[in-house]
Design an enzyme around this catalytic site. Sequence first.
Site, PDB file in Angstrom:
ATOM      1  N   LYS A  67     -26.398  -7.317  -6.213  1.00 27.84           N
ATOM      2  CA  LYS A  67     -26.645  -8.647  -6.798  1.00 27.84           C
ATOM      3  C   LYS A  67     -26.896  -8.539  -8.298  1.00 27.84           C
ATOM      4  O   LYS A  67     -26.334  -9.288  -9.095  1.00 27.84           O
ATOM      5  CB  LYS A  67     -27.862  -9.271  -6.110  1.00 27.84           C
ATOM      6  CG  LYS A  67     -28.103 -10.724  -6.493  1.00 27.84           C
ATOM      7  CD  LYS A  67     -29.404 -11.244  -5.916  1.00 27.84           C
ATOM      8  CE  LYS A  67     -29.441 -11.130  -4.418  1.00 27.84           C
ATOM      9  NZ  LYS A  67     -30.629 -11.809  -3.853  1.00 27.84           N
ATOM     10  N   LYS A  79     -36.293  -3.030  -3.259  1.00 26.05           N
ATOM     11  CA  LYS A  79     -36.969  -3.988  -2.398  1.00 26.05           C
ATOM     12  C   LYS A  79     -38.206  -3.315  -1.867  1.00 26.05           C
ATOM     13  O   LYS A  79     -38.249  -2.086  -1.744  1.00 26.05           O
ATOM     14  CB  LYS A  79     -36.065  -4.359  -1.209  1.00 26.05           C
ATOM     15  CG  LYS A  79     -36.415  -5.672  -0.574  1.00 26.05           C
ATOM     16  CD  LYS A  79     -35.809  -6.815  -1.353  1.00 26.05           C
ATOM     17  CE  LYS A  79     -36.066  -8.160  -0.747  1.00 26.05           C
ATOM     18  NZ  LYS A  79     -35.390  -9.225  -1.503  1.00 26.05           N
ATOM     19  N   THR A 151     -33.260 -20.160  -7.357  1.00 26.30           N
ATOM     20  CA  THR A 151     -32.215 -19.706  -6.424  1.00 26.30           C
ATOM     21  C   THR A 151     -31.472 -20.893  -5.827  1.00 26.30           C
ATOM     22  O   THR A 151     -30.233 -20.885  -5.727  1.00 26.30           O
ATOM     23  CB  THR A 151     -32.831 -18.821  -5.333  1.00 26.30           C
ATOM     24  OG1 THR A 151     -33.481 -17.721  -5.976  1.00 26.30           O
ATOM     25  CG2 THR A 151     -31.769 -18.284  -4.387  1.00 26.30           C
TER      26      THR A 151
HETATM   27  P1  NAD Z   1     -39.788 -18.886   2.165  1.00 25.64           P
HETATM   28  O1  NAD Z   1     -40.811 -18.094   2.894  1.00 25.64           O
HETATM   29  O2  NAD Z   1     -40.194 -19.816   1.088  1.00 25.64           O
HETATM   30  O3  NAD Z   1     -38.955 -19.773   3.211  1.00 25.64           O
HETATM   31  C1  NAD Z   1     -38.412 -19.264   4.363  1.00 25.64           C
HETATM   32  C2  NAD Z   1     -38.273 -20.404   5.349  1.00 25.64           C
HETATM   33  O4  NAD Z   1     -37.580 -19.921   6.492  1.00 25.64           O
HETATM   34  C3  NAD Z   1     -39.609 -20.953   5.836  1.00 25.64           C
HETATM   35  O5  NAD Z   1     -39.533 -22.366   5.914  1.00 25.64           O
HETATM   36  C4  NAD Z   1     -39.735 -20.361   7.237  1.00 25.64           C
HETATM   37  O6  NAD Z   1     -40.514 -21.172   8.107  1.00 25.64           O
HETATM   38  C5  NAD Z   1     -38.285 -20.338   7.653  1.00 25.64           C
HETATM   39  N1  NAD Z   1     -37.946 -19.421   8.741  1.00 25.64           N
HETATM   40  C6  NAD Z   1     -38.427 -18.190   8.994  1.00 25.64           C
HETATM   41  N2  NAD Z   1     -37.842 -17.684  10.105  1.00 25.64           N
HETATM   42  C7  NAD Z   1     -36.982 -18.636  10.538  1.00 25.64           C
HETATM   43  C8  NAD Z   1     -36.080 -18.724  11.617  1.00 25.64           C
HETATM   44  N3  NAD Z   1     -35.940 -17.726  12.483  1.00 25.64           N
HETATM   45  N4  NAD Z   1     -35.346 -19.839  11.762  1.00 25.64           N
HETATM   46  C9  NAD Z   1     -35.472 -20.864  10.878  1.00 25.64           C
HETATM   47  N5  NAD Z   1     -36.305 -20.833   9.834  1.00 25.64           N
HETATM   48  C10 NAD Z   1     -37.045 -19.737   9.669  1.00 25.64           C
HETATM   49  O7  NAD Z   1     -38.707 -17.821   1.668  1.00 25.64           O
HETATM   50  P2  NAD Z   1     -37.610 -18.010   0.549  1.00 25.64           P
HETATM   51  O8  NAD Z   1     -38.136 -17.528  -0.735  1.00 25.64           O
HETATM   52  O9  NAD Z   1     -37.017 -19.373   0.640  1.00 25.64           O
HETATM   53  O10 NAD Z   1     -36.523 -16.933   1.017  1.00 25.64           O
HETATM   54  C11 NAD Z   1     -35.634 -17.192   2.079  1.00 25.64           C
HETATM   55  C12 NAD Z   1     -34.541 -16.149   2.094  1.00 25.64           C
HETATM   56  O11 NAD Z   1     -33.846 -16.170   0.850  1.00 25.64           O
HETATM   57  C13 NAD Z   1     -34.984 -14.709   2.254  1.00 25.64           C
HETATM   58  O12 NAD Z   1     -33.971 -14.014   2.926  1.00 25.64           O
HETATM   59  C14 NAD Z   1     -35.095 -14.215   0.850  1.00 25.64           C
HETATM   60  O13 NAD Z   1     -34.986 -12.821   0.763  1.00 25.64           O
HETATM   61  C15 NAD Z   1     -33.889 -14.894   0.259  1.00 25.64           C
HETATM   62  N6  NAD Z   1     -33.928 -15.051  -1.181  1.00 25.64           N
HETATM   63  C16 NAD Z   1     -34.947 -15.687  -1.790  1.00 25.64           C
HETATM   64  C17 NAD Z   1     -34.909 -15.863  -3.163  1.00 25.64           C
HETATM   65  C18 NAD Z   1     -35.958 -16.647  -3.894  1.00 25.64           C
HETATM   66  O14 NAD Z   1     -35.762 -16.903  -5.069  1.00 25.64           O
HETATM   67  N7  NAD Z   1     -37.019 -17.084  -3.258  1.00 25.64           N
HETATM   68  C19 NAD Z   1     -33.850 -15.346  -3.896  1.00 25.64           C
HETATM   69  C20 NAD Z   1     -32.801 -14.712  -3.236  1.00 25.64           C
HETATM   70  C21 NAD Z   1     -32.859 -14.573  -1.866  1.00 25.64           C
END
Ligand code: NAD
Length: 371
Positions: A67, A79, A151
Amino acid sequence: MTEFDTFTEADDLGPAKVVHLTERRTGLRAVVVIDNVAAGPAIGGTRMAPDMTTRVCARLARAMTLKNAMAGLRHGGAKSGIVADPGMPAADKERLIRAFAAAVGDLTDYIPGPDMGTDEAAMAVVFDEIGRAVGLPAALGGLPLDELGATGFGVAEGAEVAAGMLGIDLNGARVVVQGYGAVGRHAARFLGARGSVLVAASDSRGGVVDPSGLDLETLDGIKSRGGSVADYPGESMVVERDEVFTVDCDLLIPAAGPDAIRADNVDDVKARLVLQGANIPATLDAETRLHQRGIVSVPDFVINAGGVICGAVEYAHGTRTQAFEAIAESVRGNVEEVLARSRETGRTPREVALDMAHIRVRRAMETRRWT
Ligand code: NAD
């Protein structure tokens, strides 16, 4: 040896370091995988989850290498994972994060950032301990990427390019978000500003479907009070959390955990375009299957780079405007190139994106003394 400790896979890109951290007094159990540092010190999120394993951490670290290279950053990929329940009482969580930060202090080629189960407040604690973290609160001069929706902004920018190439009008496009958290809700918001309609959303506790459209402010209010999307009021349909994958839509945004789209549900997906907001949200087989079915799936490390780009701009003391401009430029350009090459060659978007990213990482490696 447990599954947490097991790690055997490596290739010419990495990992450079796999470090397990334990601390008896606080109960800290964590792993750091620094995958590749050819382009510079590695940036990658700190995930807190009870089921974190070294293998998953290594896959996520590699995704960060690719990325960061794809986004053209002066940073390698890493990570880390803390094995714990992120819902623990705040004081216990701070103690654990503090212990984690102290333990990674010497890993100076690793710059932690927020991830699932951690946030700006957690990064403030890390910064307080070791003076090194991105995704800091504004009070510390940070660009709070989850608050700003960096993001989700990038996902929406990339969606605009991809939709244009596929002839999908974003105005009126039906969107499904699996994992209505930091990434998912901001993606829905930025797409909403382009006239798209959120027809289904899920979180860890359930799902909700409404073909006429869910109100984002209502959903955000429920989530900010600690509720679930399944608490959404009115006529909408409450469903099992994974049922959202079966909902008829134009854009599907998996934005929760890894391997959510797999052999057993990939054929239920009805979207025309999948935007991988989460990291590794689909198995490789499932991605190939989507491609065979004519569903374009834009890979994680291409479309969800907004957060890390924001982190890199923050690390270089840039402004919020500079961060958003960099995200738009990078994600839009990469989505266009990846989908155009995929169309030309018939290969999956991930295959062509992997080629592009590997070339960029190898070029960076060739400049280093140790190659
Ligand atoms: P977050 O914790 O804010 O949100 C995650 C959401 O997913 C929550 O609402 C949670 O309840 C839900 N969730 C968890 N397990 C679930 C399931 N089995 N089914 C449905 N919903 C479920 O996390 P985030 O920061 O939004 O990150 C989400 C994903 O995106 C992760 O894989 C993270 O690595 C990736 N990501 C995040 C960012 C960022 O800027 N925050 C950047 C790139 C990638």
